[in-house]
Design a protein around this motif. Structure first.
Motif, PDB file in Angstrom:
ATOM      1  N   GLY A 206       0.816  -1.214   0.000  1.00 28.61           N
ATOM      2  CA  GLY A 206       0.000   0.000   0.000  1.00 28.61           C
ATOM      3  C   GLY A 206       0.847   1.260   0.000  1.00 28.61           C
ATOM      4  O   GLY A 206       0.546   2.221  -0.704  1.00 28.61           O
ATOM      5  N   ALA A 207       1.919   1.261   0.783  1.00 29.26           N
ATOM      6  CA  ALA A 207       2.814   2.424   0.819  1.00 29.26           C
ATOM      7  C   ALA A 207       3.472   2.637  -0.539  1.00 29.26           C
ATOM      8  O   ALA A 207       3.527   3.763  -1.051  1.00 29.26           O
ATOM      9  N   ALA A 208       3.967   1.559  -1.129  1.00 34.85           N
ATOM     10  CA  ALA A 208       4.634   1.666  -2.433  1.00 34.85           C
ATOM     11  C   ALA A 208       3.649   2.113  -3.512  1.00 34.85           C
ATOM     12  O   ALA A 208       3.970   2.971  -4.342  1.00 34.85           O
TER      13      ALA A 208
ATOM     14  N   SER B  51      11.088   5.611  -9.942  1.00 34.43           N
ATOM     15  CA  SER B  51      12.376   5.976  -9.353  1.00 34.43           C
ATOM     16  C   SER B  51      12.313   7.310  -8.598  1.00 34.43           C
ATOM     17  O   SER B  51      13.217   7.635  -7.835  1.00 34.43           O
ATOM     18  N   SER B  52      11.245   8.061  -8.786  1.00 35.14           N
ATOM     19  CA  SER B  52      11.080   9.334  -8.092  1.00 35.14           C
ATOM     20  C   SER B  52      10.325   9.190  -6.776  1.00 35.14           C
ATOM     21  O   SER B  52      10.346  10.095  -5.953  1.00 35.14           O
ATOM     22  N   CYS B  53       9.663   8.076  -6.583  1.00 34.90           N
ATOM     23  CA  CYS B  53       8.853   7.842  -5.389  1.00 34.90           C
ATOM     24  C   CYS B  53       9.751   7.554  -4.182  1.00 34.90           C
ATOM     25  O   CYS B  53      10.673   6.748  -4.252  1.00 34.90           O
ATOM     26  N   MET B  54       9.468   8.208  -3.067  1.00 33.92           N
ATOM     27  CA  MET B  54      10.260   8.070  -1.852  1.00 33.92           C
ATOM     28  C   MET B  54      10.263   6.624  -1.330  1.00 33.92           C
ATOM     29  O   MET B  54      11.288   6.133  -0.857  1.00 33.92           O
ATOM     30  N   ILE B  55       9.146   5.920  -1.410  1.00 38.36           N
ATOM     31  CA  ILE B  55       9.078   4.541  -0.909  1.00 38.36           C
ATOM     32  C   ILE B  55       9.886   3.620  -1.818  1.00 38.36           C
ATOM     33  O   ILE B  55      10.620   2.750  -1.336  1.00 38.36           O
ATOM     34  N   SER B  56       9.801   3.810  -3.121  1.00 43.81           N
ATOM     35  CA  SER B  56      10.608   3.002  -4.056  1.00 43.81           C
ATOM     36  C   SER B  56      12.093   3.182  -3.762  1.00 43.81           C
ATOM     37  O   SER B  56      12.856   2.219  -3.748  1.00 43.81           O
ATOM     38  N   ARG B  57      12.488   4.416  -3.510  1.00 45.83           N
ATOM     39  CA  ARG B  57      13.895   4.674  -3.192  1.00 45.83           C
ATOM     40  C   ARG B  57      14.285   4.039  -1.859  1.00 45.83           C
ATOM     41  O   ARG B  57      15.407   3.570  -1.689  1.00 45.83           O
ATOM     42  N   ALA B  58      13.346   4.008  -0.914  1.00 47.41           N
ATOM     43  CA  ALA B  58      13.641   3.442   0.412  1.00 47.41           C
ATOM     44  C   ALA B  58      13.877   1.933   0.363  1.00 47.41           C
ATOM     45  O   ALA B  58      14.683   1.410   1.134  1.00 47.41           O
ATOM     46  N   VAL B  59      13.198   1.236  -0.540  1.00 46.48           N
ATOM     47  CA  VAL B  59      13.347  -0.227  -0.611  1.00 46.48           C
ATOM     48  C   VAL B  59      14.306  -0.667  -1.711  1.00 46.48           C
ATOM     49  O   VAL B  59      14.557  -1.860  -1.872  1.00 46.48           O
ATOM     50  N   ALA B  60      14.845   0.287  -2.463  1.00 47.59           N
ATOM     51  CA  ALA B  60      15.756  -0.029  -3.570  1.00 47.59           C
ATOM     52  C   ALA B  60      16.909  -0.907  -3.100  1.00 47.59           C
ATOM     53  O   ALA B  60      17.498  -0.675  -2.044  1.00 47.59           O
ATOM     54  N   GLY B  61      17.209  -1.921  -3.879  1.00 48.85           N
ATOM     55  CA  GLY B  61      18.278  -2.847  -3.540  1.00 48.85           C
ATOM     56  C   GLY B  61      17.792  -4.028  -2.723  1.00 48.85           C
ATOM     57  O   GLY B  61      18.502  -5.013  -2.583  1.00 48.85           O
ATOM     58  N   ASN B  62      16.587  -3.936  -2.169  1.00 48.45           N
ATOM     59  CA  ASN B  62      16.016  -5.028  -1.386  1.00 48.45           C
ATOM     60  C   ASN B  62      14.794  -5.645  -2.044  1.00 48.45           C
ATOM     61  O   ASN B  62      14.555  -6.840  -1.922  1.00 48.45           O
ATOM     62  N   VAL B  63      13.986  -4.817  -2.687  1.00 54.82           N
ATOM     63  CA  VAL B  63      12.765  -5.268  -3.341  1.00 54.82           C
ATOM     64  C   VAL B  63      12.816  -4.796  -4.791  1.00 54.82           C
ATOM     65  O   VAL B  63      13.028  -3.610  -5.048  1.00 54.82           O
ATOM     66  N   GLN B  64      12.633  -5.727  -5.721  1.00 56.74           N
ATOM     67  CA  GLN B  64      12.611  -5.352  -7.132  1.00 56.74           C
ATOM     68  C   GLN B  64      11.284  -4.658  -7.418  1.00 56.74           C
ATOM     69  O   GLN B  64      10.220  -5.167  -7.064  1.00 56.74           O
ATOM     70  N   ILE B  65      11.332  -3.477  -8.040  1.00 55.05           N
ATOM     71  CA  ILE B  65      10.112  -2.761  -8.390  1.00 55.05           C
ATOM     72  C   ILE B  65      10.065  -2.601  -9.893  1.00 55.05           C
ATOM     73  O   ILE B  65      11.001  -2.100 -10.510  1.00 55.05           O
ATOM     74  N   LYS B  66       8.943  -3.082 -10.472  1.00 49.75           N
ATOM     75  CA  LYS B  66       8.742  -3.026 -11.917  1.00 49.75           C
ATOM     76  C   LYS B  66       7.491  -2.206 -12.223  1.00 49.75           C
ATOM     77  O   LYS B  66       6.580  -2.130 -11.402  1.00 49.75           O
TER      78      LYS B  66
END
Length: 149
Positions: free
Chosen positions: A51-53, A124-139
């Motif tokens: 939900g956050a993402a 890549s501009s979303c704060m939550i995406s940046r927070a989980v980068a490297g741990n969770v793949q976001i497509k």
């Protein structure tokens, strides 16, 4: 400028109990989902991270499209998370965002291309995406439509 967010939580027992959380406008019951052997009452960390993402992505995309003056008629989103369970180790593997951008009737090919570009850039501009980068793949798998009359 820093913006503090505070969450208050209460947990009523062991692993398969339930609890509550409250953070600003968010007030809900929590527990482990049934699929993971819990009681499935209220929400859970997996849904909350999704939900956050998703909300961060959607709000970021809407703001970017507004700044670009794209003629958006409607913006919808379906997001899906994948959690792997191997040897009782839970790993949040991936989140896939599937936005559908509907542009107003008469929108140009240039508008469609810009909407597709922004749909990918918002992740890549979303704060939550940046927070989980490297741990969770976001497509991101966007669709852009032009409304008919």
């Amino acid at each position: 400028m820093k913006h503090p967010f505070v969450l208050e939580a209460v947990w009523n027992g062991g692993r398969n109990s339930t609890g509550t959380i409250e953070a600003g406008q968010l007030q809900t019951k929590i527990s482990i989902p049934k699929e993971m052997g819990g009681p499935g009452i209220g929400t859970n960390p997996d849904e909350m991270l999704l939900g956050a993402a998703a909300t961060c992505y959607l709000i970021t995309l809407a703001a970017m499209m507004e700044r670009s003056e794209l003629p958006v008629e409607q913006l919808t989103l379906t997001s899906e998370a994948t959690v792997d369970v191997t040897n009782n180790i839970f790993t949040y593997e991936a989140i896939t965002h599937r936005p559908v951008v509907t542009l107003k009737h008469g929108s140009t090919d240039s508008n469609v291309e810009k909407a597709l570009l922004l749909s990918h850039k918002a992740e890549s501009s979303c704060m939550i995406s940046r927070a989980v980068a490297g741990n969770v793949q976001i497509k991101t798998e966007p669709s852009v439509l032009v409304a008919s009359m």
